[in-house]
Scaffold this motif. Sequence first.
Motif, PDB file in Angstrom:
ATOM      1  N   ASN A 131       0.796  -1.226   0.000  1.00  0.00           N
ATOM      2  CA  ASN A 131       0.000   0.000   0.000  1.00  0.00           C
ATOM      3  C   ASN A 131       0.826   1.272   0.000  1.00  0.00           C
ATOM      4  OD1 ASN A 131      -2.531  -1.412   0.115  1.00  0.00           O
ATOM      5  ND2 ASN A 131      -2.079  -1.867   2.255  1.00  0.00           N
ATOM      6  N   THR A 132       2.158   1.135  -0.037  1.00  0.00           N
ATOM      7  CA  THR A 132       3.020   2.311  -0.016  1.00  0.00           C
ATOM      8  C   THR A 132       4.137   2.139  -1.027  1.00  0.00           C
ATOM      9  OG1 THR A 132       2.580   2.620   2.337  1.00  0.00           O
ATOM     10  CG2 THR A 132       4.451   3.821   1.407  1.00  0.00           C
ATOM     11  N   LEU A 133       4.295   3.098  -1.901  1.00  0.00           N
ATOM     12  CA  LEU A 133       5.389   3.069  -2.867  1.00  0.00           C
ATOM     13  C   LEU A 133       6.539   3.911  -2.328  1.00  0.00           C
ATOM     14  CD1 LEU A 133       3.483   3.439  -6.264  1.00  0.00           C
ATOM     15  CD2 LEU A 133       4.106   1.356  -5.026  1.00  0.00           C
ATOM     16  N   GLU A 134       7.673   3.261  -2.094  1.00  0.00           N
ATOM     17  CA  GLU A 134       8.814   3.963  -1.511  1.00  0.00           C
ATOM     18  C   GLU A 134       9.575   4.787  -2.537  1.00  0.00           C
ATOM     19  OE1 GLU A 134       9.409   4.018   1.642  1.00  0.00           O
ATOM     20  OE2 GLU A 134       7.947   2.506   2.267  1.00  0.00           O
ATOM     21  N   SER A 135       9.634   4.303  -3.762  1.00  0.00           N
ATOM     22  CA  SER A 135      10.418   5.008  -4.781  1.00  0.00           C
ATOM     23  C   SER A 135       9.949   4.610  -6.167  1.00  0.00           C
ATOM     24  CB  SER A 135      11.914   4.683  -4.636  1.00  0.00           C
ATOM     25  OG  SER A 135      12.184   3.358  -5.071  1.00  0.00           O
ATOM     26  N   ILE A 171      -0.473  -0.652  -8.870  1.00  0.00           N
ATOM     27  CA  ILE A 171       0.753   0.143  -8.746  1.00  0.00           C
ATOM     28  C   ILE A 171       0.675   1.376  -9.640  1.00  0.00           C
ATOM     29  CG2 ILE A 171       3.249   0.133  -9.149  1.00  0.00           C
ATOM     30  CD1 ILE A 171       3.201  -2.860  -8.411  1.00  0.00           C
ATOM     31  N   VAL A 172       0.124   1.210 -10.835  1.00  0.00           N
ATOM     32  CA  VAL A 172      -0.073   2.356 -11.727  1.00  0.00           C
ATOM     33  C   VAL A 172      -0.926   3.418 -11.037  1.00  0.00           C
ATOM     34  CG1 VAL A 172      -1.120   3.146 -13.892  1.00  0.00           C
ATOM     35  CG2 VAL A 172       0.201   1.022 -13.848  1.00  0.00           C
ATOM     36  N   SER A 173      -2.024   2.992 -10.432  1.00  0.00           N
ATOM     37  CA  SER A 173      -2.940   3.927  -9.772  1.00  0.00           C
ATOM     38  C   SER A 173      -2.247   4.678  -8.637  1.00  0.00           C
ATOM     39  CB  SER A 173      -4.163   3.178  -9.241  1.00  0.00           C
ATOM     40  OG  SER A 173      -4.878   2.571 -10.298  1.00  0.00           O
TER      41      SER A 173
END
Length: 300
Positions: A131-135, A171-173
């Motif tokens: 639920n969290t994109l770091e980079s 991930i795109v969203s």
Amino acid sequence: MKRLGLLAGMWLLAVAAGLAQSSELNARLTINSSKIQGTNTQIFTTLQTALNEFINNKKWTTATIALNERIDCTFTIILNEMTDSHFTGEIQVQARRPVFNSTYTTTIFNFRDTQFDFDYTEFEPLEYTENTLESNLTATIVFYIYTILGLDFDSFSPKGGSAFLQEAQRIVSLAQGQMGWSGWKAFDSNRNRHALGTALTENSSEAFRQFWYDYHRKGLDEMAANPDRGRTNILAVLPALTTFKTARPNSILLQMFSDAKLDEVTALYSKATTQEKQEGYKMMSNLFPAESLRLEALKK
């Protein structure tokens, strides 16, 4: 098991050997930094090692995958510029899967992504949580991991990769809301991650995904036992691409198929009749008018 018992005997041997919990991917990632001069090259070696461990040392699904079922894939990162800890370049991703009961492997993904930039400081941990994109770096890599998984599973059962393609689209969203991250936004390009993830998950592309299954499972996987039947099955399903192009003439999936499969299709036609070759050349030329050189063999 993802291959629906196709490799059941080999899988049971792997289980007995304690190998069934291996990672799904057998990946090799390389970084080409030749365009960047006058800097400490150790950072590129460190990053390459870290990314290989990030991809290969994690289970990305709950599926049971034996060592002999791991998906062979390559990631090539070509760096064009480096400013402090910010990098710009492109990434080329390829993946292959074995054809049943043969030594032949077929390309299922061959994609060049020219909108790739990220921040990285040497030795920083590479992390990914749902639920969290770091980079942008790890988001891009994981997007392609799930895309590869989706295409691979789709080739063994009808829409069998849906869960993985949906994860790639998720991930795109998440990523398109990040300021300064390239490659994720609609309309920036008709060949970026947004275009690919959307095309693979929208309802209008279900026909392509069914074709993808028919091509691999009913065509290529039949060829070891009966080459003529397998080839005939493939030639019989190829017109589905024409129907798909009529409905979605600008779909990125057509280019994806061309990049991964057009040379293979040409080779399959090599044992066809003269009439089949002529029909195949006409059909493929209409589908991919810019690929006339790759189709020349069909004219012989």
